[in-house]
Write a protein that holds these residues in place. Structure first.
Motif, PDB file in Angstrom:
ATOM      1  N   PRO A  19      17.303  52.984  71.594  1.00 48.04           N
ATOM      2  CA  PRO A  19      18.529  52.202  71.400  1.00 48.04           C
ATOM      3  C   PRO A  19      18.484  51.285  70.184  1.00 48.04           C
ATOM      4  CG  PRO A  19      17.326  51.438  73.333  1.00 48.04           C
ATOM      5  CD  PRO A  19      16.651  52.685  72.873  1.00 48.04           C
ATOM      6  N   THR A  20      17.367  50.612  69.953  1.00 46.54           N
ATOM      7  CA  THR A  20      17.293  49.718  68.795  1.00 46.54           C
ATOM      8  C   THR A  20      17.361  50.523  67.499  1.00 46.54           C
ATOM      9  OG1 THR A  20      15.990  48.102  70.030  1.00 46.54           O
ATOM     10  CG2 THR A  20      15.908  47.951  67.641  1.00 46.54           C
ATOM     11  N   ASN A  21      16.600  51.609  67.442  1.00 47.92           N
ATOM     12  CA  ASN A  21      16.604  52.424  66.225  1.00 47.92           C
ATOM     13  C   ASN A  21      17.968  53.055  65.971  1.00 47.92           C
ATOM     14  OD1 ASN A  21      13.942  51.777  65.793  1.00 47.92           O
ATOM     15  ND2 ASN A  21      13.167  53.596  66.821  1.00 47.92           N
ATOM     16  N   THR A  22      18.664  53.408  67.031  1.00 46.40           N
ATOM     17  CA  THR A  22      20.017  53.945  66.879  1.00 46.40           C
ATOM     18  C   THR A  22      20.933  52.901  66.239  1.00 46.40           C
ATOM     19  OG1 THR A  22      19.721  55.387  68.796  1.00 46.40           O
ATOM     20  CG2 THR A  22      21.986  54.926  68.119  1.00 46.40           C
ATOM     21  N   LEU A  23      20.838  51.654  66.721  1.00 45.18           N
ATOM     22  CA  LEU A  23      21.661  50.585  66.143  1.00 45.18           C
ATOM     23  C   LEU A  23      21.270  50.304  64.694  1.00 45.18           C
ATOM     24  CD1 LEU A  23      21.949  47.986  69.055  1.00 45.18           C
ATOM     25  CD2 LEU A  23      23.615  49.700  68.322  1.00 45.18           C
ATOM     26  N   MET A  24      19.979  50.349  64.391  1.00 41.25           N
ATOM     27  CA  MET A  24      19.542  50.097  63.011  1.00 41.25           C
ATOM     28  C   MET A  24      20.077  51.183  62.078  1.00 41.25           C
ATOM     29  SD  MET A  24      18.053  47.265  63.371  1.00 41.25           S
ATOM     30  CE  MET A  24      17.027  46.862  61.997  1.00 41.25           C
ATOM     31  N   GLU A  43      15.792  42.594  65.473  1.00 42.57           N
ATOM     32  CA  GLU A  43      14.796  43.475  66.077  1.00 42.57           C
ATOM     33  C   GLU A  43      13.459  42.751  66.233  1.00 42.57           C
ATOM     34  OE1 GLU A  43      12.640  47.824  65.547  1.00 42.57           O
ATOM     35  OE2 GLU A  43      14.295  47.293  64.220  1.00 42.57           O
ATOM     36  N   LEU A  44      12.994  42.116  65.181  1.00 41.80           N
ATOM     37  CA  LEU A  44      11.713  41.409  65.238  1.00 41.80           C
ATOM     38  C   LEU A  44      11.766  40.281  66.266  1.00 41.80           C
ATOM     39  CD1 LEU A  44       8.853  41.101  64.197  1.00 41.80           C
ATOM     40  CD2 LEU A  44       9.752  39.658  62.353  1.00 41.80           C
ATOM     41  N   GLY A  45      12.859  39.522  66.269  1.00 42.94           N
ATOM     42  CA  GLY A  45      13.006  38.433  67.234  1.00 42.94           C
ATOM     43  C   GLY A  45      13.012  38.934  68.673  1.00 42.94           C
ATOM     44  N   GLY A  46      13.694  40.039  68.921  1.00 44.31           N
ATOM     45  CA  GLY A  46      13.729  40.607  70.265  1.00 44.31           C
ATOM     46  C   GLY A  46      12.357  41.043  70.741  1.00 44.31           C
ATOM     47  N   TYR A  47      11.632  41.745  69.874  1.00 41.34           N
ATOM     48  CA  TYR A  47      10.286  42.185  70.251  1.00 41.34           C
ATOM     49  C   TYR A  47       9.363  40.996  70.516  1.00 41.34           C
ATOM     50  CZ  TYR A  47      10.797  47.217  69.440  1.00 41.34           C
ATOM     51  OH  TYR A  47      11.159  48.540  69.526  1.00 41.34           O
ATOM     52  N   GLY A  77      18.823  49.648  81.074  1.00 39.61           N
ATOM     53  CA  GLY A  77      19.720  50.802  81.199  1.00 39.61           C
ATOM     54  C   GLY A  77      21.183  50.399  81.216  1.00 39.61           C
ATOM     55  N   ILE A  78      21.501  49.329  81.928  1.00 36.33           N
ATOM     56  CA  ILE A  78      22.883  48.841  81.982  1.00 36.33           C
ATOM     57  C   ILE A  78      23.350  48.390  80.605  1.00 36.33           C
ATOM     58  CG2 ILE A  78      24.344  46.984  82.908  1.00 36.33           C
ATOM     59  CD1 ILE A  78      22.624  47.252  85.520  1.00 36.33           C
ATOM     60  N   TRP A  79      22.501  47.651  79.891  1.00 38.35           N
ATOM     61  CA  TRP A  79      22.869  47.183  78.546  1.00 38.35           C
ATOM     62  C   TRP A  79      23.090  48.362  77.602  1.00 38.35           C
ATOM     63  CZ3 TRP A  79      24.883  43.444  75.872  1.00 38.35           C
ATOM     64  CH2 TRP A  79      24.745  43.431  74.493  1.00 38.35           C
ATOM     65  N   VAL A  80      22.221  49.357  77.654  1.00 39.44           N
ATOM     66  CA  VAL A  80      22.347  50.519  76.770  1.00 39.44           C
ATOM     67  C   VAL A  80      23.626  51.291  77.090  1.00 39.44           C
ATOM     68  CG1 VAL A  80      21.273  52.727  76.153  1.00 39.44           C
ATOM     69  CG2 VAL A  80      19.880  50.664  76.278  1.00 39.44           C
ATOM     70  N   LEU A  81      23.964  51.431  78.366  1.00 39.03           N
ATOM     71  CA  LEU A  81      25.223  52.094  78.721  1.00 39.03           C
ATOM     72  C   LEU A  81      26.429  51.312  78.212  1.00 39.03           C
ATOM     73  CD1 LEU A  81      24.583  53.405  82.346  1.00 39.03           C
ATOM     74  CD2 LEU A  81      24.994  54.757  80.272  1.00 39.03           C
ATOM     75  N   PHE A  82      26.377  49.998  78.298  1.00 41.68           N
ATOM     76  CA  PHE A  82      27.458  49.156  77.785  1.00 41.68           C
ATOM     77  C   PHE A  82      27.627  49.355  76.277  1.00 41.68           C
ATOM     78  CE2 PHE A  82      28.585  45.089  75.738  1.00 41.68           C
ATOM     79  CZ  PHE A  82      29.891  44.975  76.179  1.00 41.68           C
ATOM     80  N   PHE A 106      19.318  42.116  68.745  1.00 40.59           N
ATOM     81  CA  PHE A 106      18.367  41.246  69.444  1.00 40.59           C
ATOM     82  C   PHE A 106      18.323  41.565  70.937  1.00 40.59           C
ATOM     83  CE2 PHE A 106      17.521  37.404  71.924  1.00 40.59           C
ATOM     84  CZ  PHE A 106      16.247  37.093  71.480  1.00 40.59           C
ATOM     85  N   VAL A 107      19.492  41.600  71.590  1.00 39.25           N
ATOM     86  CA  VAL A 107      19.534  41.840  73.035  1.00 39.25           C
ATOM     87  C   VAL A 107      19.049  43.248  73.364  1.00 39.25           C
ATOM     88  CG1 VAL A 107      21.054  42.030  75.061  1.00 39.25           C
ATOM     89  CG2 VAL A 107      21.315  40.117  73.472  1.00 39.25           C
ATOM     90  N   THR A 108      19.436  44.227  72.566  1.00 45.14           N
ATOM     91  CA  THR A 108      19.000  45.598  72.797  1.00 45.14           C
ATOM     92  C   THR A 108      17.484  45.702  72.687  1.00 45.14           C
ATOM     93  OG1 THR A 108      21.103  46.458  71.998  1.00 45.14           O
ATOM     94  CG2 THR A 108      19.244  47.987  72.006  1.00 45.14           C
ATOM     95  N   THR A 109      16.900  45.045  71.697  1.00 47.55           N
ATOM     96  CA  THR A 109      15.450  45.070  71.534  1.00 47.55           C
ATOM     97  C   THR A 109      14.770  44.291  72.653  1.00 47.55           C
ATOM     98  OG1 THR A 109      15.774  45.194  69.142  1.00 47.55           O
ATOM     99  CG2 THR A 109      13.574  44.629  69.904  1.00 47.55           C
ATOM    100  N   LEU A 110      15.357  43.192  73.043  1.00 48.00           N
ATOM    101  CA  LEU A 110      14.830  42.380  74.138  1.00 48.00           C
ATOM    102  C   LEU A 110      14.721  43.206  75.422  1.00 48.00           C
ATOM    103  CD1 LEU A 110      14.180  39.290  74.622  1.00 48.00           C
ATOM    104  CD2 LEU A 110      16.482  39.126  75.530  1.00 48.00           C
ATOM    105  N   LEU A 111      15.715  44.071  75.651  1.00 47.98           N
ATOM    106  CA  LEU A 111      15.747  44.898  76.852  1.00 47.98           C
ATOM    107  C   LEU A 111      15.094  46.264  76.658  1.00 47.98           C
ATOM    108  CD1 LEU A 111      19.376  44.078  78.013  1.00 47.98           C
ATOM    109  CD2 LEU A 111      17.240  43.220  78.982  1.00 47.98           C
ATOM    110  N   ASN A 112      14.611  46.537  75.470  1.00 44.67           N
ATOM    111  CA  ASN A 112      14.003  47.828  75.162  1.00 44.67           C
ATOM    112  C   ASN A 112      12.651  47.937  75.866  1.00 44.67           C
ATOM    113  OD1 ASN A 112      12.948  50.145  73.949  1.00 44.67           O
ATOM    114  ND2 ASN A 112      13.883  49.672  71.981  1.00 44.67           N
ATOM    115  N   PRO A 113      12.439  48.967  76.671  1.00 46.34           N
ATOM    116  CA  PRO A 113      11.154  49.120  77.371  1.00 46.34           C
ATOM    117  C   PRO A 113       9.961  49.219  76.417  1.00 46.34           C
ATOM    118  CG  PRO A 113      12.776  50.647  78.237  1.00 46.34           C
ATOM    119  CD  PRO A 113      13.395  50.005  77.040  1.00 46.34           C
ATOM    120  N   LYS A 114      10.203  49.593  75.173  1.00 45.88           N
ATOM    121  CA  LYS A 114       9.101  49.654  74.211  1.00 45.88           C
ATOM    122  C   LYS A 114       8.413  48.293  74.085  1.00 45.88           C
ATOM    123  CE  LYS A 114      11.136  53.145  71.164  1.00 45.88           C
ATOM    124  NZ  LYS A 114      11.601  53.401  69.797  1.00 45.88           N
TER     125      LYS A 114
END
Length: 193
Positions: A19-24, A43-47, A77-82, A106-114
């Motif tokens: 999801p983060t890479n898709t947005l980037m 991205e960096l802040g989220g990680y 998963g909910i955030w990515v679907l949104f 930021f939020v997508t990276t924060l919630l990214n399982p990576k």
């Protein structure tokens, strides 16, 4: 873990589509490379917001309470679907650079399982001072990978051999996000079984 093993493991994770890479990449497509560079801060802040506390404090908590990890996956998963829904239904034009925001990245990276995988499996655990050299290398690798995804999107946006409609790019990105959300959901459901 050696420095080389750490670098290779981080780069493999950061270069895997998600999801983060898709947005980037979409940010690079919509804005161009230079104007999308501020998204790297999101991205960096989220990680780092996930990795620092998990590596220094929470690793034992997640080991003791695996259900907390399932909750994090469900929220992701909910955030990515949104995000997918918003991208699919977006009617903005290519000239509208405001579609992908720093906050969304930021939020997508924060919630990214990576981020949790990096914090629990790859990043050494210990005090913050012990982790600083590893965090510095990690930050450099994030910036490298993020720039690669932005550049990839930017190149696609400037391809003159064939025209790619912005709506097609947004819908392909939305479909990728749905697939990623399905993977998150299925792994969470399998963990419950």
């Amino acid at each position: 873990m050696t420095l080389l093993q750490f670098t290779v493991a981080i780069l493999l994770l950061l270069c895997t589509p998600g999801p983060t890479n898709t947005l980037m990449a979409l940010g690079g497509y919509l804005r161009g490379w230079a104007r999308a560079l501020p998204l790297t801060a999101g991205e960096l802040g989220g990680y780092l917001t996930v990795i620092i506390p998990v590596s220094t404090v929470a690793a034992p908590f997640f080991t003791a309470y695996p259900a907390a990890l399932l909750f994090a996956k469900a929220a992701a998963g909910i955030w990515v679907l949104f995000l997918s829904y918003r991208l699919w239904n977006s009617e903005r034009t290519i000239g509208d650079a405001g579609e992908i925001s720093l906050g969304q990245v930021f939020v997508t990276t924060l919630l990214n399982p990576k981020a949790v995988i990096i914090a629990l499996v790859i990043m050494p655990h210990g005090g913050l001072l012990e982790l600083l050299p590893w965090l510095g290398l990690f930050a450099a690798l994030v910036l490298l990978a993020a720039n690669g995804w932005i550049l990839f999107g930017s190149v696609i946006g400037r391809t003159e051999r064939f025209e790619i409609k912005p709506v097609l790019v947004r819908r392909v990105a939305a479909a990728c996000l749905v697939v990623f959300a399905m993977i998150l959901t299925s792994s969470s459901i399998q963990s419950l079984a």
